[in-house]
Design an enzyme around this catalytic site. Structure first.
Site, PDB file in Angstrom:
ATOM      1  N   ARG A 121       1.305   7.321  -9.908  1.00 21.53           N
ATOM      2  CA  ARG A 121       1.051   8.123  -8.703  1.00 21.53           C
ATOM      3  C   ARG A 121       0.856   9.582  -9.087  1.00 21.53           C
ATOM      4  O   ARG A 121       1.259  10.027 -10.168  1.00 21.53           O
ATOM      5  CB  ARG A 121       2.204   7.970  -7.707  1.00 21.53           C
ATOM      6  N   TYR A 157      -2.568  -4.696  -1.121  1.00 18.30           N
ATOM      7  CA  TYR A 157      -1.409  -3.966  -0.578  1.00 18.30           C
ATOM      8  C   TYR A 157      -1.580  -3.731   0.925  1.00 18.30           C
ATOM      9  O   TYR A 157      -0.693  -4.035   1.715  1.00 18.30           O
ATOM     10  CB  TYR A 157      -1.292  -2.644  -1.323  1.00 18.30           C
ATOM     11  N   VAL A 183      12.501 -11.882  -3.337  1.00 21.05           N
ATOM     12  CA  VAL A 183      12.537 -12.128  -1.878  1.00 21.05           C
ATOM     13  C   VAL A 183      11.497 -13.121  -1.398  1.00 21.05           C
ATOM     14  O   VAL A 183      11.529 -13.512  -0.231  1.00 21.05           O
ATOM     15  CB  VAL A 183      12.356 -10.849  -1.024  1.00 21.05           C
TER      16      VAL A 183
HETATM   17  P1  NAD Z   1       9.371   0.999  -5.928  1.00 23.87           P
HETATM   18  O1  NAD Z   1       8.419   0.213  -6.734  1.00 23.87           O
HETATM   19  O2  NAD Z   1      10.168   2.065  -6.622  1.00 23.87           O
HETATM   20  O3  NAD Z   1      10.391   0.061  -5.173  1.00 23.87           O
HETATM   21  C1  NAD Z   1      10.071  -1.241  -4.759  1.00 23.87           C
HETATM   22  C2  NAD Z   1      11.169  -2.182  -5.217  1.00 23.87           C
HETATM   23  O4  NAD Z   1      10.866  -3.504  -4.765  1.00 23.87           O
HETATM   24  C3  NAD Z   1      11.300  -2.240  -6.746  1.00 23.87           C
HETATM   25  O5  NAD Z   1      12.637  -2.004  -7.114  1.00 23.87           O
HETATM   26  C4  NAD Z   1      10.862  -3.660  -7.095  1.00 23.87           C
HETATM   27  O6  NAD Z   1      11.495  -4.179  -8.240  1.00 23.87           O
HETATM   28  C5  NAD Z   1      11.204  -4.411  -5.816  1.00 23.87           C
HETATM   29  N1  NAD Z   1      10.451  -5.638  -5.631  1.00 23.87           N
HETATM   30  C6  NAD Z   1       9.107  -5.821  -5.717  1.00 23.87           C
HETATM   31  N2  NAD Z   1       8.791  -7.108  -5.475  1.00 23.87           N
HETATM   32  C7  NAD Z   1       9.949  -7.748  -5.209  1.00 23.87           C
HETATM   33  C8  NAD Z   1      10.294  -9.103  -4.899  1.00 23.87           C
HETATM   34  N3  NAD Z   1       9.352 -10.053  -4.796  1.00 23.87           N
HETATM   35  N4  NAD Z   1      11.594  -9.419  -4.695  1.00 23.87           N
HETATM   36  C9  NAD Z   1      12.569  -8.476  -4.806  1.00 23.87           C
HETATM   37  N5  NAD Z   1      12.303  -7.181  -5.108  1.00 23.87           N
HETATM   38  C10 NAD Z   1      11.006  -6.836  -5.311  1.00 23.87           C
HETATM   39  O7  NAD Z   1       8.534   1.642  -4.726  1.00 23.87           O
HETATM   40  P2  NAD Z   1       8.960   2.687  -3.588  1.00 23.87           P
HETATM   41  O8  NAD Z   1       8.060   3.842  -3.685  1.00 23.87           O
HETATM   42  O9  NAD Z   1      10.422   2.910  -3.583  1.00 23.87           O
HETATM   43  O10 NAD Z   1       8.559   1.882  -2.269  1.00 23.87           O
HETATM   44  C11 NAD Z   1       9.514   1.210  -1.474  1.00 23.87           C
HETATM   45  C12 NAD Z   1       8.851   0.655  -0.239  1.00 23.87           C
HETATM   46  O11 NAD Z   1       8.302   1.711   0.557  1.00 23.87           O
HETATM   47  C13 NAD Z   1       7.708  -0.303  -0.540  1.00 23.87           C
HETATM   48  O12 NAD Z   1       7.739  -1.372   0.387  1.00 23.87           O
HETATM   49  C14 NAD Z   1       6.478   0.546  -0.315  1.00 23.87           C
HETATM   50  O13 NAD Z   1       5.375  -0.244   0.060  1.00 23.87           O
HETATM   51  C15 NAD Z   1       6.929   1.468   0.799  1.00 23.87           C
HETATM   52  N6  NAD Z   1       6.178   2.722   0.798  1.00 23.87           N
HETATM   53  C16 NAD Z   1       6.399   3.658  -0.170  1.00 23.87           C
HETATM   54  C17 NAD Z   1       5.650   4.830  -0.151  1.00 23.87           C
HETATM   55  C18 NAD Z   1       5.859   5.921  -1.175  1.00 23.87           C
HETATM   56  O14 NAD Z   1       5.186   6.945  -1.119  1.00 23.87           O
HETATM   57  N7  NAD Z   1       6.786   5.813  -2.094  1.00 23.87           N
HETATM   58  C19 NAD Z   1       4.676   5.043   0.830  1.00 23.87           C
HETATM   59  C20 NAD Z   1       4.463   4.046   1.768  1.00 23.87           C
HETATM   60  C21 NAD Z   1       5.233   2.897   1.755  1.00 23.87           C
HETATM   61  N1  UDP Z   2      -4.680  11.051  -8.214  1.00 24.38           N
HETATM   62  C1  UDP Z   2      -5.224  11.962  -9.114  1.00 24.38           C
HETATM   63  N2  UDP Z   2      -4.748  11.972 -10.389  1.00 24.38           N
HETATM   64  C2  UDP Z   2      -3.768  11.145 -10.825  1.00 24.38           C
HETATM   65  C3  UDP Z   2      -3.208  10.223  -9.906  1.00 24.38           C
HETATM   66  C4  UDP Z   2      -3.701  10.198  -8.618  1.00 24.38           C
HETATM   67  O1  UDP Z   2      -6.117  12.744  -8.760  1.00 24.38           O
HETATM   68  O2  UDP Z   2      -3.394  11.250 -12.017  1.00 24.38           O
HETATM   69  C5  UDP Z   2      -5.170  11.057  -6.834  1.00 24.38           C
HETATM   70  C6  UDP Z   2      -5.562   9.699  -6.281  1.00 24.38           C
HETATM   71  O3  UDP Z   2      -6.907   9.400  -6.606  1.00 24.38           O
HETATM   72  C7  UDP Z   2      -5.330   9.905  -4.797  1.00 24.38           C
HETATM   73  C8  UDP Z   2      -4.154  10.884  -4.739  1.00 24.38           C
HETATM   74  O4  UDP Z   2      -4.111  11.508  -6.023  1.00 24.38           O
HETATM   75  O5  UDP Z   2      -6.457  10.516  -4.204  1.00 24.38           O
HETATM   76  C9  UDP Z   2      -2.824  10.208  -4.462  1.00 24.38           C
HETATM   77  O6  UDP Z   2      -2.691   9.129  -5.350  1.00 24.38           O
HETATM   78  P1  UDP Z   2      -1.387   8.268  -5.486  1.00 24.38           P
HETATM   79  O7  UDP Z   2      -1.641   7.262  -6.559  1.00 24.38           O
HETATM   80  O8  UDP Z   2      -0.200   9.144  -5.638  1.00 24.38           O
HETATM   81  O9  UDP Z   2      -1.205   7.512  -4.103  1.00 24.38           O
HETATM   82  P2  UDP Z   2      -2.145   7.124  -2.870  1.00 24.38           P
HETATM   83  O10 UDP Z   2      -1.972   8.210  -1.901  1.00 24.38           O
HETATM   84  O11 UDP Z   2      -3.574   7.008  -3.331  1.00 24.38           O
HETATM   85  O12 UDP Z   2      -1.596   5.834  -2.432  1.00 24.38           O
END
Ligand code: NAD
Ligand code: UDP
Length: 310
Positions: free
Chosen positions: A186, A145, A57
């Site tokens: 994570r 990020y 993208v």
């Molecule tokens: P993920 O890594 O599983 O999904 C992200 C996707 O984006 C992947 O499939 C990756 O290949 C694709 N991608 C990355 N760079 C790209 C690029 N330049 N062009 C096209 N595709 C690209 O992560 P996720 O947990 O599903 O997160 C999805 C979105 O939600 C992200 O924007 C993330 O920042 C946001 N988000 C997720 C969480 C969470 O807890 N999972 C929390 C806050 C925000």
């Molecule tokens: N964490 C942990 N052990 C692990 C992975 C993560 O204690 O093996 C902790 C990390 O330091 C953070 C919290 O768990 O305080 C959540 O981490 P995560 O990577 O899931 O996402 P974040 O909330 O930090 O974006």
């Protein structure tokens, strides 16, 4: 509607594709597979209402035909991923957001950015309401990020003000569920996979830091409601049920019936000490709140990892 989901082969993106298709929309998923996998969407292959484009993208995006809505989820998302791909993370938040906003303008489509609780950094206000501006170290390891997402929000709302685009941002808090990668680093996949294989659960620091975990179907429902209602401001999407990481480790050990112990490891730099969403705004403007409790959501996630751990 015909809807584009960038990051559609990722964890949340693939669940969003499933939900939109179930609601009767047609979906174009776009992903460069940097941190995602076609395994997450292989069950959709061959459907007439679904297509997949492998594309980065941050490069000019061409999608033929009309689009009614663009979800921009593409971005590395786990701390391990965005520290492995720092430049790509900054580029996808900046250039990728610019490209997808331009596409939404061209198609006269609505737009939703997947933003994050990380815009609040290591928060000094707890729980975090949307009015809080955050406490981010721009040059720390997580800054790639956090600042990418903060810039992406600024850009989306500039397009809203200056171009009249129906653009919004969902500030997603820690989301978990099936299709997370076992090695994304994570806490949820780490603890579950460690518990299932009887290894020690690696708690970083003393484990007193807190997180609030939201099951993926609830997060996806929040994103869909934002598309439908266009609240006009960023909205927190997360589960306010907060616990310490140590409590979470004990919860996972109990739920899996594991004999694993807890092992303490060094706390990563700038790791937020607390995190819990204030979801008053989501309740008010989206009529949304999480429905899936931690035990039920984690049970499904454990089932997934029983089959998918290495
Ligand atoms: P993920 O890594 O599983 O999904 C992200 C996707 O984006 C992947 O499939 C990756 O290949 C694709 N991608 C990355 N760079 C790209 C690029 N330049 N062009 C096209 N595709 C690209 O992560 P996720 O947990 O599903 O997160 C999805 C979105 O939600 C992200 O924007 C993330 O920042 C946001 N988000 C997720 C969480 C969470 O807890 N999972 C929390 C806050 C925000
Ligand atoms: N964490 C942990 N052990 C692990 C992975 C993560 O204690 O093996 C902790 C990390 O330091 C953070 C919290 O768990 O305080 C959540 O981490 P995560 O990577 O899931 O996402 P974040 O909330 O930090 O974006």
């Amino acid at each position: 509607m015909r809807i584009l989901v960038t990051g559609g082969a990722g964890f949340i993106g693939s669940h969003l594709c499933d939900r939109l298709l179930a609601d009767g929309h047609s979906v174009v998923a776009l992903d460069n597979l940097l941190t995602g996998s076609v395994d997450n969407i292989s069950h959709l292959a061959g459907r007439g209402d679904f297509s997949f484009i492998r594309h980065d993208v941050t490069e000019y995006i061409y999608v033929g035909g009309p689009l009614d809505f663009v979800f921009h989820l593409a971005s590395p998302a786990s701390p391990v991923d965005y520290m492995t791909y720092p430049i790509q993370t900054l580029k996808v938040g900046a250039l990728g957001t610019h490209k997808t906003l331009g596409l939404a303008m061209e198609k006269k489509a609505g737009y939703l950015l997947a933003s994050t609780s990380e815009v609040y950094g290591d928060p000094l206000v707890h729980p975090q309401p949307e009015e809080y501006w955050g406490n981010v170290n721009p040059v720390g390891p997580r800054g790639v990020y956090d600042e990418a997402k903060r810039f992406a929000e600024a850009l989306a709302f500039a397009y809203r003000r200056f171009h009249g685009l129906r653009a919004g941002a969902a500030r997603i808090f820690n989301t978990y569920g099936p299709r997370m990668r076992s090695n994304d680093g994570r806490v949820v996949p780490n603890f579950i996979c460690q518990a299932l294989s009887g290894e020690p659960l690696t708690v970083y620091g003393d484990g007193s830091q807190t997180r609030s975990f939201c099951y993926v179907s609830d997060t996806v429902d929040g994103l869909v409601r934002m598309m439908e209602r266009d609240p006009g401001t960023p909205v927190n999407i997360g589960n306010p049920d907060e616990m310490t990481v140590r409590e979470f480790a004990e919860f996972v050990i109990r739920l899996t019936g594991s004999r694993s112990e807890v092992a303490y490891r060094e706390l990563p730099l700038d790791d937020p000490k607390v995190r819990r969403p204030d979801i008053s705004l989501a309740r008010r403007v989206l009529d949304w709140e999480p429905r899936v409790g931690l035990e039920a959501g984690l049970a499904k996630t454990v089932d997934f990892f029983r089959e998918h751990r290495p």
